[in-house]
Design a protein around this motif. Structure first.
Motif, PDB file in Angstrom:
ATOM      1  N   ARG A 141      -5.730   5.426   4.252  1.00 27.67           N
ATOM      2  CA  ARG A 141      -5.505   4.540   3.101  1.00 27.67           C
ATOM      3  C   ARG A 141      -5.814   3.108   3.492  1.00 27.67           C
ATOM      4  O   ARG A 141      -5.740   2.729   4.642  1.00 27.67           O
ATOM      5  N   HIS A 142      -6.144   2.309   2.506  1.00 29.90           N
ATOM      6  CA  HIS A 142      -6.376   0.894   2.750  1.00 29.90           C
ATOM      7  C   HIS A 142      -5.678   0.077   1.664  1.00 29.90           C
ATOM      8  O   HIS A 142      -5.264   0.615   0.641  1.00 29.90           O
ATOM      9  N   ARG A 202       2.952   1.855   5.592  1.00 29.36           N
ATOM     10  CA  ARG A 202       3.282   2.003   4.169  1.00 29.36           C
ATOM     11  C   ARG A 202       4.793   2.200   4.067  1.00 29.36           C
ATOM     12  O   ARG A 202       5.352   3.070   4.742  1.00 29.36           O
ATOM     13  N   HIS A 242      -1.456   0.139  10.176  1.00 30.66           N
ATOM     14  CA  HIS A 242      -1.259   0.070   8.726  1.00 30.66           C
ATOM     15  C   HIS A 242       0.031   0.819   8.395  1.00 30.66           C
ATOM     16  O   HIS A 242       0.108   2.030   8.557  1.00 30.66           O
ATOM     17  N   GLU A 278      -5.114  -1.725  15.780  1.00 32.60           N
ATOM     18  CA  GLU A 278      -4.950  -1.815  14.336  1.00 32.60           C
ATOM     19  C   GLU A 278      -3.744  -0.983  13.931  1.00 32.60           C
ATOM     20  O   GLU A 278      -3.457   0.047  14.529  1.00 32.60           O
TER      21      GLU A 278
END
Length: 155
Positions: free
Chosen positions: A142-143, A56, A54, A52
């Motif tokens: 964070r999501h 930003r 993520h 996974e």
């Protein structure tokens, strides 16, 4: 690290895909230090896969901007390493992007998730312990979500 001209998109800034290239190169350096770099595959039959990620994007990077990346081990267990990376302008220090990742240790013979060997696990834990002594970087966990109508109305 330096930004390559071919990485700049039609908006005049670093294309989103190349942030991941930079983050991946930084993680590869940490993996070498932990003993799980490219040689680990040929010598011991193990590797890591990203399960996974993520990213930003906080501030644009342009051609000519020098960058540096800090990699933190947030947590680790027998089979996983949770990392958080910060890409900063190398001279001015501002934060451009972050990447949070979950990596899984894989036995490449079976191509299944497997425990790290004890010596590697001990190295990972030593680094994770040192990183726990540092302030926790902003943005971990964070999501992605649209603001709720209720939260928008309360503003």
């Amino acid at each position: 690290m330096q930004i390559e001209p071919g990485w700049i998109d039609y908006n005049g800034h670093l294309n989103m895909a190349y942030y991941n290239v930079l983050f991946d190169r930084a993680v590869d350096q940490l993996w070498l230090e932990l003993g799980i770099g490219a040689d680990y595959l040929s010598e011991r039959g193990g590797s890591t896969f990203t399960a996974e990620c993520h990213v930003r994007y906080l501030r644009e990077i342009h051609l000519g901007d020098p960058v540096k990346i800090a990699v933190y081990i947030v947590a680790a267990d027998d089979k996983r390493i949770h990392t958080f990376e910060e890409l900063r302008h190398a001279e001015d220090g501002w934060l451009s992007a972050t990447s949070e990742n979950m990596s899984m240790h894989v036995d490449m013979g079976s191509r299944k998730v497997a425990p790290f060997p004890p010596d590697i696990r001990a190295r990972i834990e030593r680094v994770a312990e040192a990183h726990r002594a540092s302030p926790r970087p902003e943005g971990i966990g964070r999501h992605i979500a649209m603001p709720s109508k209720r939260a928008a109305t309360a503003r």
